[in-house]
Design a protein around this motif. Sequence first.
Motif, PDB file in Angstrom:
ATOM      1  N   VAL A  44       0.847  -1.188   0.000  1.00  0.00           N
ATOM      2  CA  VAL A  44       0.000   0.000   0.000  1.00  0.00           C
ATOM      3  C   VAL A  44       0.883   1.239   0.000  1.00  0.00           C
ATOM      4  O   VAL A  44       1.733   1.408   0.882  1.00  0.00           O
ATOM      5  CB  VAL A  44      -0.925   0.015   1.230  1.00  0.00           C
ATOM      6  N   LEU A  45       0.680   2.095  -0.994  1.00  0.00           N
ATOM      7  CA  LEU A  45       1.382   3.367  -1.088  1.00  0.00           C
ATOM      8  C   LEU A  45       0.337   4.466  -1.210  1.00  0.00           C
ATOM      9  O   LEU A  45      -0.815   4.201  -1.553  1.00  0.00           O
ATOM     10  CB  LEU A  45       2.314   3.393  -2.305  1.00  0.00           C
ATOM     11  N   ALA A  55      -5.803   4.820   4.210  1.00  0.00           N
ATOM     12  CA  ALA A  55      -5.050   3.633   4.637  1.00  0.00           C
ATOM     13  C   ALA A  55      -5.726   2.967   5.827  1.00  0.00           C
ATOM     14  O   ALA A  55      -5.812   1.731   5.906  1.00  0.00           O
ATOM     15  CB  ALA A  55      -3.613   4.023   4.976  1.00  0.00           C
ATOM     16  N   ALA A  56      -6.213   3.762   6.771  1.00  0.00           N
ATOM     17  CA  ALA A  56      -6.914   3.199   7.930  1.00  0.00           C
ATOM     18  C   ALA A  56      -8.196   2.485   7.503  1.00  0.00           C
ATOM     19  O   ALA A  56      -8.530   1.415   8.032  1.00  0.00           O
ATOM     20  CB  ALA A  56      -7.233   4.308   8.929  1.00  0.00           C
ATOM     21  N   LEU A  70       3.528   2.384   2.819  1.00  0.00           N
ATOM     22  CA  LEU A  70       3.875   3.723   3.273  1.00  0.00           C
ATOM     23  C   LEU A  70       2.995   4.743   2.554  1.00  0.00           C
ATOM     24  O   LEU A  70       2.854   4.692   1.326  1.00  0.00           O
ATOM     25  CB  LEU A  70       5.348   4.005   2.958  1.00  0.00           C
ATOM     26  N   VAL A  71       2.388   5.654   3.309  1.00  0.00           N
ATOM     27  CA  VAL A  71       1.694   6.779   2.703  1.00  0.00           C
ATOM     28  C   VAL A  71       2.209   8.060   3.344  1.00  0.00           C
ATOM     29  O   VAL A  71       2.656   8.063   4.498  1.00  0.00           O
ATOM     30  CB  VAL A  71       0.162   6.690   2.847  1.00  0.00           C
ATOM     31  N   VAL A  72       2.131   9.157   2.590  1.00  0.00           N
ATOM     32  CA  VAL A  72       2.580  10.451   3.085  1.00  0.00           C
ATOM     33  C   VAL A  72       1.398  11.415   3.046  1.00  0.00           C
ATOM     34  O   VAL A  72       0.675  11.505   2.057  1.00  0.00           O
ATOM     35  CB  VAL A  72       3.771  10.993   2.261  1.00  0.00           C
ATOM     36  N   VAL A  84       0.222  -0.089   7.873  1.00  0.00           N
ATOM     37  CA  VAL A  84       0.733   0.848   6.873  1.00  0.00           C
ATOM     38  C   VAL A  84       1.362   2.026   7.601  1.00  0.00           C
ATOM     39  O   VAL A  84       0.720   2.659   8.448  1.00  0.00           O
ATOM     40  CB  VAL A  84      -0.394   1.333   5.941  1.00  0.00           C
ATOM     41  N   GLU A  85       2.595   2.321   7.278  1.00  0.00           N
ATOM     42  CA  GLU A  85       3.300   3.429   7.926  1.00  0.00           C
ATOM     43  C   GLU A  85       2.790   4.762   7.389  1.00  0.00           C
ATOM     44  O   GLU A  85       2.618   4.941   6.189  1.00  0.00           O
ATOM     45  CB  GLU A  85       4.801   3.313   7.680  1.00  0.00           C
ATOM     46  N   ILE A  86       2.572   5.719   8.299  1.00  0.00           N
ATOM     47  CA  ILE A  86       2.125   7.054   7.932  1.00  0.00           C
ATOM     48  C   ILE A  86       3.273   8.038   8.174  1.00  0.00           C
ATOM     49  O   ILE A  86       3.846   8.081   9.258  1.00  0.00           O
ATOM     50  CB  ILE A  86       0.906   7.502   8.755  1.00  0.00           C
TER      51      ILE A  86
END
Length: 429
Positions: A44-45, A55-56, A70-72, A84-86
């Motif tokens: 997941v990006l 993402a949540a 990872l999402v920004v 998923v890392e935020i």
Amino acid sequence: MTDSDPAALQTLLRLFQAGLRAADPRAVLAQHLPEPPARGRVLVLGAGKASALMAAALEEAWPEVAIGGLVVTRYGHAVPTRRVEIVEASHPVPDAAGEAAARRMLELCDGLSEDDLVIFLASGGGSALLSLPAPGLTLADKQAVNRVLLASGATIGQMNCVRKHLSAIKGGRLAAAVYPARLLTLAISDVPGDDPGTIASGPTVADPGTFAEAREILRAHRDALPPAVWHHLEAAGEETPKPGDPRLARAEFRMIATPLMALEAVAAAARAEGLTPLILGDAIEGEARDVGTALAGIARSVAEHGLPVRAPCVLLSGGETTVTLRPSDGPPGQGGRNTEALLGFTLATAGRPGTWALMADTDGIDGVEAAAGAMATPDSLARARAAGLDPREALRRHDATGLFGALGNLVVTGPTLTNVNDLRIVLLR
């Protein structure tokens, strides 16, 4: 909040909230997910103001699926996630955190196979947050270009054409890096026309734009650009992936929320309130104050002629206006394209009875952190002048947020964690 009819303001707020609910990732994302892959991994990006909540929502929809990624998102827009890392970064001017996140995303794409599934979560703000400069350029170069574009009055499409051609990840370049894995983009549109290539500058879709077009957009501002930027655009090295590029053959794009969906939800809520809704359009662009003046003209036609609809009614519109800063205007005030459109509307309606309006950005931030937008009442001009404020001077100085703040008519939501662009609601009784 002072007004002769506070019930009208509460109606406006309820309608605005209906639009926000229609764009909430928790309400709309799950229905667009495919079946999880039988084998292979799920990566997941994502990038954008809504990407963390998206993402949540994905994690909630797939509680048993092994996913990571990872999402920004913008500072202050993160939400708790487990798998998923935020990462938070700067918007609208990119920073080093966004650059590092974009570089890590490309690294995560190394070694993907045909069995793997990549889900990219795209939403408004992704262009600035996904800020990996093309080879030969620096983050400072991109920051300088962003500042020039933001003050130029350029449309979002023009801004993103430039961004794609100064980037190592936008304009389909991320999709090329993902290949041969399957790629699914789930997007919340914040752009007029819902063009997939404009949302977050289209990192996962083909880009028909060219270096020549990017040069033309910036030509009038060439002297304000870092020399390396113009050199890069003139060199016109590796173009962005174009339609038909085989590396994009396994890429799919699904729109999960759009400005029109939000407007239709507001229209349904208006009917429930006994009001006739009229959607004027979901892609209205132009100078903010001029859009406000045009909406005032339609409101006058309704009041005087019952056209194009009879009161009681609401006029609904979406899109993204622009505010052009000119040196002759002097130092700008607290800004806000929605508050500036609203002030243009308020001046043009000139205190007409039975006329209220709310204009706000659905991400909760109308240029400044203080407010999503504001509301106008029939007595806004009178109250402003009684308080010693000059509405026309506030408009000239781009200080509409300051004026409506002094009147107690700002709409303050905080980050909404979604973004389907501007929402303008004119209530006529």
